[in-house]
Design a protein around this motif. Sequence first.
Motif, PDB file in Angstrom:
ATOM      1  N   MET A   1       0.838  -1.206   0.000  1.00  0.00           N
ATOM      2  CA  MET A   1       0.000   0.000   0.000  1.00  0.00           C
ATOM      3  C   MET A   1       0.872   1.255   0.000  1.00  0.00           C
ATOM      4  SD  MET A   1      -3.158  -0.751  -0.052  1.00  0.00           S
ATOM      5  CE  MET A   1      -4.095  -2.262  -0.014  1.00  0.00           C
ATOM      6  N   THR A   2       0.515   2.208  -0.874  1.00  0.00           N
ATOM      7  CA  THR A   2       1.345   3.398  -1.038  1.00  0.00           C
ATOM      8  C   THR A   2       0.444   4.621  -1.146  1.00  0.00           C
ATOM      9  OG1 THR A   2       2.882   2.000  -2.267  1.00  0.00           O
ATOM     10  CG2 THR A   2       3.209   4.378  -2.437  1.00  0.00           C
ATOM     11  N   ASP A   3       0.967   5.770  -0.717  1.00  0.00           N
ATOM     12  CA  ASP A   3       0.200   7.014  -0.809  1.00  0.00           C
ATOM     13  C   ASP A   3       0.588   7.778  -2.070  1.00  0.00           C
ATOM     14  OD1 ASP A   3      -0.753   6.222   1.580  1.00  0.00           O
ATOM     15  OD2 ASP A   3       0.321   7.729   2.781  1.00  0.00           O
ATOM     16  N   PHE A   4      -0.396   8.489  -2.591  1.00  0.00           N
ATOM     17  CA  PHE A   4      -0.174   9.267  -3.803  1.00  0.00           C
ATOM     18  C   PHE A   4      -0.446  10.736  -3.498  1.00  0.00           C
ATOM     19  CE2 PHE A   4      -2.468  11.097  -7.584  1.00  0.00           C
ATOM     20  CZ  PHE A   4      -1.342  11.315  -8.366  1.00  0.00           C
ATOM     21  N   LEU A   5       0.409  11.614  -4.014  1.00  0.00           N
ATOM     22  CA  LEU A   5       0.216  13.059  -3.849  1.00  0.00           C
ATOM     23  C   LEU A   5       0.156  13.719  -5.214  1.00  0.00           C
ATOM     24  CD1 LEU A   5       0.366  15.865  -2.305  1.00  0.00           C
ATOM     25  CD2 LEU A   5       2.835  15.714  -2.659  1.00  0.00           C
ATOM     26  N   LEU A   6      -0.835  14.560  -5.391  1.00  0.00           N
ATOM     27  CA  LEU A   6      -0.900  15.372  -6.598  1.00  0.00           C
ATOM     28  C   LEU A   6      -1.080  16.828  -6.172  1.00  0.00           C
ATOM     29  CD1 LEU A   6      -1.188  15.511  -9.773  1.00  0.00           C
ATOM     30  CD2 LEU A   6      -3.656  15.571  -9.350  1.00  0.00           C
ATOM     31  N   GLU A   7      -0.242  17.708  -6.689  1.00  0.00           N
ATOM     32  CA  GLU A   7      -0.453  19.138  -6.471  1.00  0.00           C
ATOM     33  C   GLU A   7      -0.500  19.815  -7.826  1.00  0.00           C
ATOM     34  OE1 GLU A   7       2.550  22.249  -5.814  1.00  0.00           O
ATOM     35  OE2 GLU A   7       1.756  22.409  -3.774  1.00  0.00           O
ATOM     36  N   LEU A   8      -1.581  20.532  -8.076  1.00  0.00           N
ATOM     37  CA  LEU A   8      -1.706  21.300  -9.306  1.00  0.00           C
ATOM     38  C   LEU A   8      -1.545  22.763  -8.916  1.00  0.00           C
ATOM     39  CD1 LEU A   8      -4.790  19.390 -10.735  1.00  0.00           C
ATOM     40  CD2 LEU A   8      -2.377  19.051 -11.333  1.00  0.00           C
ATOM     41  N   ARG A   9      -0.401  23.331  -9.292  1.00  0.00           N
ATOM     42  CA  ARG A   9      -0.103  24.706  -8.869  1.00  0.00           C
ATOM     43  C   ARG A   9      -0.433  25.644 -10.012  1.00  0.00           C
ATOM     44  NH1 ARG A   9       4.524  27.497  -9.275  1.00  0.00           N
ATOM     45  NH2 ARG A   9       5.619  25.615  -9.918  1.00  0.00           N
ATOM     46  N   SER A  10      -1.101  26.733  -9.674  1.00  0.00           N
ATOM     47  CA  SER A  10      -1.503  27.684 -10.708  1.00  0.00           C
ATOM     48  C   SER A  10      -1.401  29.096 -10.168  1.00  0.00           C
ATOM     49  CB  SER A  10      -2.948  27.416 -11.137  1.00  0.00           C
ATOM     50  OG  SER A  10      -3.814  27.704 -10.067  1.00  0.00           O
ATOM     51  N   GLU A  11      -1.686  30.056 -11.039  1.00  0.00           N
ATOM     52  CA  GLU A  11      -1.844  31.413 -10.554  1.00  0.00           C
ATOM     53  C   GLU A  11      -3.146  31.460  -9.749  1.00  0.00           C
ATOM     54  OE1 GLU A  11      -1.177  33.999 -13.965  1.00  0.00           O
ATOM     55  OE2 GLU A  11       0.802  33.130 -14.274  1.00  0.00           O
ATOM     56  N   GLU A  12      -3.402  32.538  -9.038  1.00  0.00           N
ATOM     57  CA  GLU A  12      -4.419  32.568  -7.985  1.00  0.00           C
ATOM     58  C   GLU A  12      -5.811  32.096  -8.405  1.00  0.00           C
ATOM     59  OE1 GLU A  12      -1.821  34.330  -7.959  1.00  0.00           O
ATOM     60  OE2 GLU A  12      -1.173  34.675  -5.894  1.00  0.00           O
ATOM     61  N   ILE A  13      -6.269  31.054  -7.716  1.00  0.00           N
ATOM     62  CA  ILE A  13      -7.596  30.468  -7.934  1.00  0.00           C
ATOM     63  C   ILE A  13      -8.612  31.290  -7.141  1.00  0.00           C
ATOM     64  CG2 ILE A  13      -9.013  28.393  -7.669  1.00  0.00           C
ATOM     65  CD1 ILE A  13      -6.319  26.831  -7.332  1.00  0.00           C
ATOM     66  N   PRO A  14      -9.690  31.751  -7.786  1.00  0.00           N
ATOM     67  CA  PRO A  14     -10.697  32.509  -7.044  1.00  0.00           C
ATOM     68  C   PRO A  14     -11.156  31.745  -5.798  1.00  0.00           C
ATOM     69  CG  PRO A  14     -11.163  32.637  -9.378  1.00  0.00           C
ATOM     70  CD  PRO A  14     -10.019  31.667  -9.222  1.00  0.00           C
ATOM     71  N   ALA A  15     -11.261  32.476  -4.692  1.00  0.00           N
ATOM     72  CA  ALA A  15     -11.609  31.848  -3.417  1.00  0.00           C
ATOM     73  C   ALA A  15     -12.917  31.078  -3.508  1.00  0.00           C
ATOM     74  CB  ALA A  15     -11.701  32.921  -2.327  1.00  0.00           C
ATOM     75  N   ARG A  16     -13.895  31.682  -4.206  1.00  0.00           N
ATOM     76  CA  ARG A  16     -15.228  31.061  -4.215  1.00  0.00           C
ATOM     77  C   ARG A  16     -15.232  29.735  -4.959  1.00  0.00           C
ATOM     78  NH1 ARG A  16     -17.980  32.131  -9.209  1.00  0.00           N
ATOM     79  NH2 ARG A  16     -16.642  33.410 -10.518  1.00  0.00           N
ATOM     80  N   MET A  17     -14.211  29.479  -5.794  1.00  0.00           N
ATOM     81  CA  MET A  17     -14.219  28.241  -6.577  1.00  0.00           C
ATOM     82  C   MET A  17     -13.463  27.104  -5.896  1.00  0.00           C
ATOM     83  SD  MET A  17     -13.496  29.708 -10.380  1.00  0.00           S
ATOM     84  CE  MET A  17     -14.420  31.106 -11.038  1.00  0.00           C
ATOM     85  N   GLN A  18     -12.781  27.417  -4.811  1.00  0.00           N
ATOM     86  CA  GLN A  18     -11.907  26.399  -4.225  1.00  0.00           C
ATOM     87  C   GLN A  18     -12.643  25.196  -3.626  1.00  0.00           C
ATOM     88  OE1 GLN A  18      -9.088  28.503  -1.718  1.00  0.00           O
ATOM     89  NE2 GLN A  18      -8.649  29.971  -3.366  1.00  0.00           N
ATOM     90  N   PRO A  19     -13.723  25.413  -2.856  1.00  0.00           N
ATOM     91  CA  PRO A  19     -14.374  24.231  -2.257  1.00  0.00           C
ATOM     92  C   PRO A  19     -14.856  23.219  -3.308  1.00  0.00           C
ATOM     93  CG  PRO A  19     -15.167  26.254  -1.223  1.00  0.00           C
ATOM     94  CD  PRO A  19     -14.336  26.672  -2.396  1.00  0.00           C
ATOM     95  N   LYS A  20     -15.499  23.724  -4.347  1.00  0.00           N
ATOM     96  CA  LYS A  20     -16.015  22.817  -5.371  1.00  0.00           C
ATOM     97  C   LYS A  20     -14.871  22.154  -6.127  1.00  0.00           C
ATOM     98  CE  LYS A  20     -19.224  21.666  -8.764  1.00  0.00           C
ATOM     99  NZ  LYS A  20     -18.446  21.704  -9.990  1.00  0.00           N
ATOM    100  N   ALA A  21     -13.776  22.892  -6.316  1.00  0.00           N
ATOM    101  CA  ALA A  21     -12.628  22.330  -7.026  1.00  0.00           C
ATOM    102  C   ALA A  21     -12.064  21.128  -6.259  1.00  0.00           C
ATOM    103  CB  ALA A  21     -11.559  23.399  -7.218  1.00  0.00           C
ATOM    104  N   ARG A  22     -12.055  21.223  -4.941  1.00  0.00           N
ATOM    105  CA  ARG A  22     -11.553  20.090  -4.153  1.00  0.00           C
ATOM    106  C   ARG A  22     -12.450  18.868  -4.358  1.00  0.00           C
ATOM    107  NH1 ARG A  22     -11.802  20.227   1.060  1.00  0.00           N
ATOM    108  NH2 ARG A  22     -13.040  22.097   1.315  1.00  0.00           N
TER     109      ARG A  22
END
Lengths: 801, 293
Positions: A1-22
Amino acid sequence: MTDFLLELRSEEIPARMQPKAREDLARLFAGELAKAGLTAAETVTYATPRRLALILRGLPDATQAVSEEVKGPKASAPPQALEGFLRKTGLTRDQLVERDGVLFAVNERPGRATPEVLAEAIPAVIRAFPWPKSMRWGAASASTESLRWVRPLQGIVALFGEAVVPVEVAGIASGAATVGHRFHHPDAVTIRSAADYVEALRDAHVIVDQNERAAIIATGAAMATAKAGLTLVRDEGLLAENAGLTEWPVPLLGRFDPDYLSVPPEVIQLTARVNQKYFVCRDADGKLANAFVCTANIDADDGGAKIVEGNRKVLAARLADARFFYDTDLKVPLEEQATKLDRIVFHEKLGTVADKVERVAKLARWLVEEGIILPGTGRGTSAAGGGGAPQALLPADAPLHHQPAAGGPPPRAGEDNVALLADQAERAARLAKADLVTGMVGEFPELQGLMGGYYAAAQGEDAAVANAIRDHYKPVGQGDDVPTDPVTVAVSLADKLDTIGAFFAIGERPTGSKDPFALRRAALGVLSLTQTNGLRLSLIDPLVQVSTAALIGFMTRGAQSSVASAARSIVSMREAGAKVDGATREIIDAIRPMVQEVTKGASSQIAENLILTLDFFADRLKVQQREAGVRHDLIDAVFALGGEDDLVRLLARVHALQAFVATDDGANLLAGYKRAANILKKEGMTADVTPVKAGVSDEGAGQEPREAPASAGATYDREPAEAALVAALDAAEPAAADAVAREDFAGAMAALATLRAPIDAFFDAVTVNDADPAKRAARLALLARVRDAVHGVADFSRIEG
Amino acid sequence: MSDPSAPRPLSFQAMILRLHQYWSEHGCAILQPYDMEMGAGTFHPATTLRALGPDAWNAAYVQPCRRPTDGRYGENPNRLQHYYQYQVILKPSPPNLQELYLGSLAAIGVDMRVHDIRFVEDDWESPTLGAWGLGWEVWCDGMEVTQFTYFQQMGGFDMKPVAGELTYGLERLAMYIQNVDNVYDLAFNDAGVSYGDVFLENERQMSTWNFEVADTDRLFDAFRKAAAECENCLEAKLPIAAYEQAIKASHTFNLLQARGVISVAERQAYIGRVRDLAKAACAAHMEKNGWAA
């Protein structure tokens, strides 16, 4: 069993869109992995302004090997069948397995390494990502097919265990390196594994967990305000927004010039929140304090002094603007502002807001003069004080929860009180929309009503009028305060009835999910207002008034405008007793048919729309009552009587019916009724949908004596059960009718209940279908009488069960 | 500024010179203001028309902006009917545009260890140009100092490729850098000239003209004539000339708005008319350059 990490880094994501994006990130990934038969033991998502991250814990290192068998032809089958199967499977004869004389193709799919699956999933998820708004950027955007993301995508960290999952999306190659805080730690940060992610970034001044950031802001802000002897006005939405705007949140308390507190507190709070995303504070007395909390994204070298100073200045400029608007608005009487409403289009077909105000003002006055809204409305029986005792204007202080009159007629109001209330209602209605042209409402539309209330009070309007202006949009939604002050009730009700009547008049009705003019909300408001205040309102009258006015207005403004207005002015000249000379007479004669045509068209349209409007109210009532646990078939049963447009009375009847059908008598009467109705239906004796006069409240005596053929003496000897039913009907009919007229619906039900035993006995002992046609006819007529008697209370055929 | 050892903050003109220097060093053509009245630096053909088409284009310039309805007779410390924008357009948008931008702030003396710079969602749309883009308003200690936009469409055309646009509010930025509360107190230069010395009387007179004096009949006439001339230019296949007339119509409309003679109902119709002119000019420009396909 192994853990996976993904980070998608971008220029500033609008605050209101963050919860749904997760959520979307987790969902899309789970979908991609499921296709390969992979499931994570645990999924964690994070969002900051600059990164969207996913950690999948406990992934197997490879997918399971899968063995699929496809059944083929029998070994003994002709060669064509075998060839077809080989072609389909792409195998050769010796690769097939034979079992019990049948050939099978066995497809062994070996397990795949999980990183391989992930390497396919990452680009698929990125390309399918459902951002509410996305964009293209950079040199690649020379093609419109280039990658779309919420803002330019800058980096991908993809680690399975400690190994990079190699992918490339739109020229961005995955790796183990990200960056820290934009100003505190702009350099690369190498992530070792998923377990390392949160802490490695914390060391680089990034709190990746949005909940932790929100907690830091909440705690920090509360502490800073407490230290200053104040309390923070909590605002969860603002908290989440600030957490979405920062990677390293630092709440800071600032002060503004107390002079600005002369501006209404709602304005200050709104300015601070909407424009600047600041929290506001209250002092020990619970009043708004001259303090704010802003959330910086850095630990400034000077402890934040310059940041606070800068923010203070910005807020000061905003408040200066607000005060300018407020002071300027205060100088212009609302009455004068109201004259500018003819510049604001309410709706293309419905004219300007001034036109609407005119209709609402008339209706508000009418509601009072007709006695629908009384000086005692909504205040119990005590304070028939001519439209409301003066109240403090602070919204928080306004006592909006009076008990509705508890049964019985409202107190007889003096004519003076009625006249005063009517004047106040009309005045409030005429001023209610005036704040739409003020500078403050232009800047903050959500303050409509509220500002009008402030200006009216400051300009010396009666408190009841000012409060009505302030609250006439209420109730805005379910759970909102329902006005009970009579002046407010009059304006609020008139405004909503006008909106519904006018839009229906021009054919703008809500359909499906589309309700652009919020007519459903307005209808619910009408229901709440009438119910809470026990208003006895026949909907037809006001609806006819407003829809006629709206439609004539529309037609006047429309194609026939010149003709119609000429006609109107001549007509009004004549009404005013002006001398009509020959030429004018000719014009009148020429125009008369046109006017009649317009009026005729209008009146049939109004009638048609009226039916639709009443249906609409019925639907809204059903929705409202269903939520309150009332059976919709019972509402149907009462609505089916027709002619009932008094919502309070209708509901009283529904409630009595609901109670009645739950009793034994009710259930049995219903059964007897249905038996009678079925027999009649077979005989083709359908119910003449009786325009039920029951419940005509003003004419206490109510019912015309019914023409009752079966009681008018029979030409043969009645059987005892038959005679008993006739007798029971003779007693029950007037009793029920009388009870209905008195609006004693429980009494009406009780009267009907007396029929239950005689009906049961009748069906047990009497043959309806007698060989003697006279007997048969008389008995059918008797059943029809039973049915009609029941219909006097409700259409039982609509009741289920 | 309370700290005597701190370096003297840049004057208004020195700030502009620094920005010119900075963007010049980063490959921009430094242009001069367009010689027509316009509501925003975006209207300058160096942005609107140059944003169209495939060619790379990097330019920076100051553009005076006129917003008649924002006039306050010189009495409001923050609002002006005439002010300056510093406009940078970079096509295609470079991958390090945010860093370049922050570098420009540093160049004019913003210390990002003591100030709070934030990119706050603000999608840009110009109904009169048929244009929109995604980006942010950049906040410095809560004050919006720059509009940062990735154009997605201009004149109704998809951007191929996308241009990055930076619009600095020069007065706000200067007030911030110089730490003054009133725009008229800004040091215009280091020789004692204030912003008020240069513009206060201008604001008073122009506010009066915008709101009270401008002859509305002549303005309506001017609008009609600009629209007609735009059509004339389009027929002659002169997109730049046509676009100038669209700018003229747009500003005339703004003046009519300030005079309060355009009803709410008419407003949309006027905006639609200007948009049609601007879009037609953009379309003609695309066609003339063979990008229309």
